[in-house]
Design an enzyme around this catalytic site. Structure first.
Site, PDB file in Angstrom:
ATOM      1  N   GLU A 184      19.583  36.840  -7.215  1.00 18.68           N
ATOM      2  CA  GLU A 184      20.286  36.697  -8.488  1.00 18.68           C
ATOM      3  C   GLU A 184      21.245  35.506  -8.572  1.00 18.68           C
ATOM      4  O   GLU A 184      22.417  35.675  -8.907  1.00 18.68           O
ATOM      5  CB  GLU A 184      21.084  37.972  -8.785  1.00 18.68           C
ATOM      6  CG  GLU A 184      20.233  39.207  -8.797  1.00 18.68           C
ATOM      7  CD  GLU A 184      21.047  40.460  -9.111  1.00 18.68           C
ATOM      8  OE1 GLU A 184      22.281  40.366  -9.251  1.00 18.68           O
ATOM      9  OE2 GLU A 184      20.432  41.528  -9.235  1.00 18.68           O
ATOM     10  N   GLU A 401      13.490  44.569  -7.853  1.00 19.85           N
ATOM     11  CA  GLU A 401      14.392  45.712  -8.032  1.00 19.85           C
ATOM     12  C   GLU A 401      14.174  46.298  -9.404  1.00 19.85           C
ATOM     13  O   GLU A 401      14.132  45.582 -10.404  1.00 19.85           O
ATOM     14  CB  GLU A 401      15.871  45.281  -7.979  1.00 19.85           C
ATOM     15  CG  GLU A 401      16.405  45.030  -6.614  1.00 19.85           C
ATOM     16  CD  GLU A 401      17.894  44.722  -6.645  1.00 19.85           C
ATOM     17  OE1 GLU A 401      18.583  45.073  -7.637  1.00 19.85           O
ATOM     18  OE2 GLU A 401      18.372  44.113  -5.681  1.00 19.85           O
TER      19      GLU A 401
END
Ligand SMILES: *[C@@H]1O[C@H](CO)[C@@H](O)[C@H](O)[C@H]1NC(C)=O
Ligand SMILES: *[C@@H]1O[C@H](CO)[C@@H](O)[C@H](O)[C@H]1NC(C)=O
Ligand SMILES: *[C@@H]1O[C@H](CO)[C@@H](O)[C@H](O)[C@H]1NC(C)=O
Ligand SMILES: *[C@@H]1O[C@H](CO)[C@@H](O)[C@H](O)[C@H]1NC(C)=O
Length: 507
Positions: A184, A401
């Site tokens: 991220e 995820e």
């Protein structure tokens, strides 16, 4: 990592929420390509404890998180968890390596105990036939590098990160074939250097939401992401010049993504939604595909956006083997470009999207009583996978995820989580059928772990962990039985949810 961060984002950013999901799609494991992998994930810092910016942050007590060092205890349970993974039928497991566990001073000497620890874990996964996916960096910057040169704000980190990755490839690359450099990076830019909610908590007025030491929210997010991108490309090149031929693995990068919808049918809102795409995933994926930031970012951010040299641009272009997505929820995006605030702009202001509408009102006018109740939107994942296919030349993709946070003490009967996961796995299959090049799907998380911004109060695990007990007892939730059945028995899934038969939690 976790979905609470989505809430942080929405809180700062804007507009929730979501649509009815498609119903009735039924599928089995064998409807997916045979080389597609289903797995689950956790990460180093969320299970174990190091001296990193994270730990310093946890100790500053700016959140309501119960910390008390509990995470240190689960270190010794990880090997037992591998057995649990094998019993569950996981095909792949995504773990993260902790930089400071491997290289305590950030650079230089390698800690043999760290190498030994990961060798043990990796060998155990190999023994059980579980495909290993490693996240090289999941937010746990060694504190020493923050102190020395402000971590990601300095280009010095590019060499140190590359040297750290070199150790990972050298020590573990004979058995690990799936590497993701950064978790991220788009959220690191915003969370750590704009709003300041995340470690190392940089932010400046008027954008800060906490009391940071004064920094500069108008420029630091862009500088940090610039260095993150260059560090990624450097590691990618290292692997492909020094290791690929011998080890045969692949190297990708991860981004956090939302399903994105224009708030209304107006052209202004449609353009706002496109801007939002460019500022969120485009910030990372555009330079890696086309060698530069999206045009709209260059136009709006102007001289605050760092510029790639011709050499850097060439190095970035094509420097990935896959894109990984952490995806939990969807947003409605509204135009805010008529706002002529002449003051300094941070990332959020730069996106020129609305951030002030009531979070409880849907575009339809429907009132949502509890804005923290995020309505699952599997379609948003399908849209994102297909958007990436269309915009970035059909890159290989992994959903790295996806999962549902629930109150920790909720019962083991997590039917809502089963609905959530089956919906998103179904939308992944739809995206594949529509031509998206998706290679795998990972549930966040395998067991309950410490969650950012929520501590232990919201958990995502297929298995519950009794954090209060001395043995940290694991218990399968319904979702663990359900996922296991899907993987092992070619169990059929319907997005309307499964019947309860055969899915009673063991006590
Ligand atoms: C923020 O920190 C400064 C410096 O430590 C302090 O003087 C100030 O009172 C703090 N403000 C708030 C709102 O906590
Ligand atoms: C942040 O950096 C910009 C560009 O260098 C500068 O104009 C601005 O004054 C800085 N703001 C703060 C709070 O230091
Ligand atoms: C969960 O239960 C434990 C033990 O009874 C309690 O200490 C804790 O506060 C509870 N957490 C939540 C979020 O209710
Ligand atoms: C899985 O189930 C589907 C649908 O029932 C069936 O077509 C397929 O052959 C099965 N695959 C395996 C490997 O058993």
């Amino acid at each position: 990592m976790e979905g609470a961060r989505a809430r942080l984002f929405i809180g700062v950013l804007c507009c929730l929420v979501v649509l009815e999901r498609a119903v009735g799609l039924e599928f089995t494991r064998s409807d997916f390509p045979s080389d597609f992998v289903f797995g689950s994930a956790t990460s180093a810092y969320q299970e174990r404890c190091q001296t990193t910016v994270l730990v310093m942050w946890l100790q500053t007590d700016i959140t309501n998180i119960r910390y008390n060092g509990i995470i240190m205890l689960s270190y010794r349970y990880i090997l037992e968890d591998v057995k649990l993974m094998a019993d569950t039928g996981l095909e792949a497991y995504r773990l993260s390596i902790s930089w400071s566990r491997l290289i305590p001073d950030g650079r230089g000497e390698v800690n043999p105990k760290g190498v030994e620890y990961y060798n043990g874990l990796i060998d155990d996964l190999v023994k059980h036939g579980i495909q290993i996916h490693v996240m090289i960096y999941q937010l746990d910057l060694p504190q020493v590098l923050e102190d020395e040169y402000q971590g990601w704000l300095s280009p010095k980190i590019i060499d140190d990160f590359t040297a750290y990755a070199d150790v990972c490839f050298k020590e573990f690359g004979d058995r690990v074939k799936y590497w993701t450099t950064l978790d991220e990076p788009n959220i690191i830019g915003i969370g750590s250097y704009d709003s300041g909610l995340w470690p190392p908590q940089h932010c400046s007025n008027p954008f800060r939401v906490i009391n940071c030491t004064i920094r500069n929210s108008t420029v630091e997010p862009y500088i940090a992401v610039h260095n993150l991108l260059l560090a990624h490309a450097s590691v990618y090149n290292l692997y492909h010049t020094k290791y690929h031929e011998l080890q045969g693995g692949i190297v990708g990068i991860n981004v956090y993504s939302f399903g994105i919808y224009p708030f209304s049918d107006s052209n202004a809102d449609k353009e706002a939604a496109q801007r939002y795409h460019d500022f969120s995933v485009g910030w990372i994926v555009n330079p890696l595909t086309y060698g530069d930031y999206p045009l709209i970012m260059k136009k709006i951010v102007g001289p605050r956006l760092p510029v790639f040299t011709k050499y850097q641009s060439e190095m970035l272009r094509g420097a990935f083997d896959f894109i990984g997505l952490n995806h939990y929820t969807s947003l409605y995006v509204m135009d805010d470009s008529h706002n002529t605030n002449l003051g300094p702009h941070d990332f959020y202001a730069d996106t020129s999207t609305q951030s002030s509408i009531s979070r409880n009102i849907m575009p339809s006018g429907q009132y949502i009583p509890d804005p923290s109740e995020i309505v699952p939107d599997p379609d948003g994942l399908e849209h994102m996978l297909e958007y990436l296919k269309a915009t970035y030349d059909n890159p290989p993709l992994y959903v790295q995820e996806n999962g549902l946070g629930m109150t920790t003490n909720s019962s083991l009967e997590d039917k809502k989580r089963i609905d959530f996961l089956s919906g998103f796995i179904g939308s992944t299959l739809t995206a594949i059928r529509n031509g998206a090049n998706v290679r795998g799907y990972f549930v966040w998380s395998f067991i309950d772990v410490f969650e950012f911004l929520a501590g232990y109060d919201t958990t995502f695990g297929l298995y519950s962990v009794d954090f209060e007990s001395k043995e940290k007892t694991r218990k399968p939730r319904l979702s663990a039985h359900w996922y296991s059945n899907f993987l092992k028995n070619n169990g059929s899934i319907s997005t309307t949810g499964l019947s309860d038969e055969g899915y009673h939690a063991e006590q």
